[in-house]
Design an enzyme around this catalytic site. Sequence first.
Site, PDB file in Angstrom:
ATOM      1  N   HIS A 257      -6.378  34.453 170.148  1.00  0.00           N
ATOM      2  CA  HIS A 257      -5.569  35.907 170.135  1.00  0.00           C
ATOM      3  C   HIS A 257      -4.335  36.240 170.922  1.00  0.00           C
ATOM      4  O   HIS A 257      -3.305  36.831 170.809  1.00  0.00           O
ATOM      5  CB  HIS A 257      -6.614  36.988 170.717  1.00  0.00           C
ATOM      6  CG  HIS A 257      -7.822  37.076 170.122  1.00  0.00           C
ATOM      7  ND1 HIS A 257      -9.017  36.889 170.759  1.00  0.00           N
ATOM      8  CD2 HIS A 257      -8.115  37.408 168.858  1.00  0.00           C
ATOM      9  CE1 HIS A 257     -10.248  36.825 169.678  1.00  0.00           C
ATOM     10  NE2 HIS A 257      -9.845  37.391 168.519  1.00  0.00           N
TER      11      HIS A 257
ATOM     12  N   LYS B 165     -22.791  46.905 165.172  1.00  0.00           N
ATOM     13  CA  LYS B 165     -22.399  45.325 165.167  1.00  0.00           C
ATOM     14  C   LYS B 165     -22.949  44.965 166.692  1.00  0.00           C
ATOM     15  O   LYS B 165     -22.769  45.533 167.595  1.00  0.00           O
ATOM     16  CB  LYS B 165     -21.049  45.017 164.913  1.00  0.00           C
ATOM     17  CG  LYS B 165     -20.766  43.780 164.278  1.00  0.00           C
ATOM     18  CD  LYS B 165     -19.355  43.754 164.055  1.00  0.00           C
ATOM     19  CE  LYS B 165     -18.948  42.217 163.916  1.00  0.00           C
ATOM     20  NZ  LYS B 165     -17.335  42.214 163.600  1.00  0.00           N
TER      21      LYS B 165
ATOM     22  N   ARG C 120      -5.583  32.056 160.608  1.00  0.00           N
ATOM     23  CA  ARG C 120      -5.958  30.862 160.975  1.00  0.00           C
ATOM     24  C   ARG C 120      -5.974  30.007 159.799  1.00  0.00           C
ATOM     25  O   ARG C 120      -4.589  29.295 159.372  1.00  0.00           O
ATOM     26  CB  ARG C 120      -7.160  30.833 161.673  1.00  0.00           C
ATOM     27  CG  ARG C 120      -7.374  31.435 163.053  1.00  0.00           C
ATOM     28  CD  ARG C 120      -8.710  31.649 163.469  1.00  0.00           C
ATOM     29  NE  ARG C 120      -9.223  32.777 162.843  1.00  0.00           N
ATOM     30  CZ  ARG C 120     -10.191  33.489 163.295  1.00  0.00           C
ATOM     31  NH1 ARG C 120     -10.842  33.101 164.353  1.00  0.00           N
ATOM     32  NH2 ARG C 120     -10.639  34.628 162.395  1.00  0.00           N
TER      33      ARG C 120
ATOM     34  N   SER D  12     -13.897  33.775 168.248  1.00  0.00           N
ATOM     35  CA  SER D  12     -14.740  34.441 169.446  1.00  0.00           C
ATOM     36  C   SER D  12     -15.986  33.957 169.009  1.00  0.00           C
ATOM     37  O   SER D  12     -16.884  33.553 170.024  1.00  0.00           O
ATOM     38  CB  SER D  12     -14.786  35.945 169.243  1.00  0.00           C
ATOM     39  OG  SER D  12     -13.219  36.250 169.831  1.00  0.00           O
TER      40      SER D  12
HETATM   41  P1  ADP Z   1     -12.646  40.462 163.802  1.00  0.00           P
HETATM   42  O1  ADP Z   1     -11.590  41.397 163.689  1.00  0.00           O
HETATM   43  O2  ADP Z   1     -12.983  39.757 162.533  1.00  0.00           O
HETATM   44  O3  ADP Z   1     -13.603  41.081 164.657  1.00  0.00           O
HETATM   45  P2  ADP Z   1     -11.292  39.009 166.031  1.00  0.00           P
HETATM   46  O4  ADP Z   1     -11.533  40.405 166.773  1.00  0.00           O
HETATM   47  O5  ADP Z   1     -11.988  37.845 166.492  1.00  0.00           O
HETATM   48  O6  ADP Z   1     -11.756  39.411 164.609  1.00  0.00           O
HETATM   49  O7  ADP Z   1      -9.765  38.808 165.541  1.00  0.00           O
HETATM   50  C1  ADP Z   1      -8.908  40.009 165.311  1.00  0.00           C
HETATM   51  C2  ADP Z   1      -7.620  39.407 164.821  1.00  0.00           C
HETATM   52  O8  ADP Z   1      -7.149  38.139 165.528  1.00  0.00           O
HETATM   53  C3  ADP Z   1      -7.981  38.777 163.220  1.00  0.00           C
HETATM   54  O9  ADP Z   1      -6.789  39.104 162.268  1.00  0.00           O
HETATM   55  C4  ADP Z   1      -8.177  37.235 163.383  1.00  0.00           C
HETATM   56  O10 ADP Z   1      -7.908  36.676 162.289  1.00  0.00           O
HETATM   57  C5  ADP Z   1      -7.213  37.110 164.466  1.00  0.00           C
HETATM   58  N1  ADP Z   1      -7.655  35.649 165.037  1.00  0.00           N
HETATM   59  C6  ADP Z   1      -8.824  35.576 165.855  1.00  0.00           C
HETATM   60  N2  ADP Z   1      -8.823  34.185 166.312  1.00  0.00           N
HETATM   61  C7  ADP Z   1      -7.727  33.741 166.212  1.00  0.00           C
HETATM   62  C8  ADP Z   1      -7.110  32.786 166.196  1.00  0.00           C
HETATM   63  N3  ADP Z   1      -7.629  31.417 166.901  1.00  0.00           N
HETATM   64  N4  ADP Z   1      -5.442  32.312 165.784  1.00  0.00           N
HETATM   65  C9  ADP Z   1      -5.183  33.362 165.053  1.00  0.00           C
HETATM   66  N5  ADP Z   1      -5.518  34.566 164.792  1.00  0.00           N
HETATM   67  C10 ADP Z   1      -6.906  34.590 165.275  1.00  0.00           C
END
Ligand code: ADP
Length: 159
Positions: free
Chosen positions: A19, A43, A92, A130
């Site tokens: 992130h 959730k 990713r 995460s």
């Molecule tokens: P979600 O919205 O599915 O709960 P997250 O909060 O983990 O997912 O992630 C928010 C955004 O950050 C999403 O677009 C996700 O693809 C991106 N993201 C999460 N981890 C990474 C990473 N390691 N590299 C690039 N983008 C990421």
Amino acid sequence: MKKRTAVYPGSFDPVTFGHLDIIDRAAKIFDHIIVSVFVHSSKKHMFSVEERVAMLKAALKGKKNVTVDCFEGLLVDYVKNKKTDIVIRGLRAISDLEYEFQIAATNRTLYPGIETVFFMPRQRYTYLSSSIVRDIAHFGGDVSKLVPPHVAKVIAARK
Ligand code: ADP
């Protein structure tokens, strides 16, 4: 010149180096990034919204053009409220594409003016999520290469 604000929404449960990589890239292009924790009461999360916001704030301390917030309800309403039309997401692997396209297309249906901008993290974070961090934490593993030190500390304190 008009200031460009972009919203980076997500669960951030917890924030990872992936992130933070996306935020750094976006902060180079946009004037102001609002990193916003999506409040999804149905959730199950490892960390509360308050904890997730606090971990993000600590990780982003000192970054002048990045602020941390949280929101409930539709992203399009939140984005309009923030007087912007730009959403940041991270991509990713190909596996993210279908889900991200679905969200981006739905948001565009609800708000035709919205633009979703995707950033690619550095290679080493391509397989970081995460949920992987939560799984490792669950079994007492070392997450120090995946999350900032203060997040690793909070995780260790949970055991
Ligand atoms: P979600 O919205 O599915 O709960 P997250 O909060 O983990 O997912 O992630 C928010 C955004 O950050 C999403 O677009 C996700 O693809 C991106 N993201 C999460 N981890 C990474 C990473 N390691 N590299 C690039 N983008 C990421």
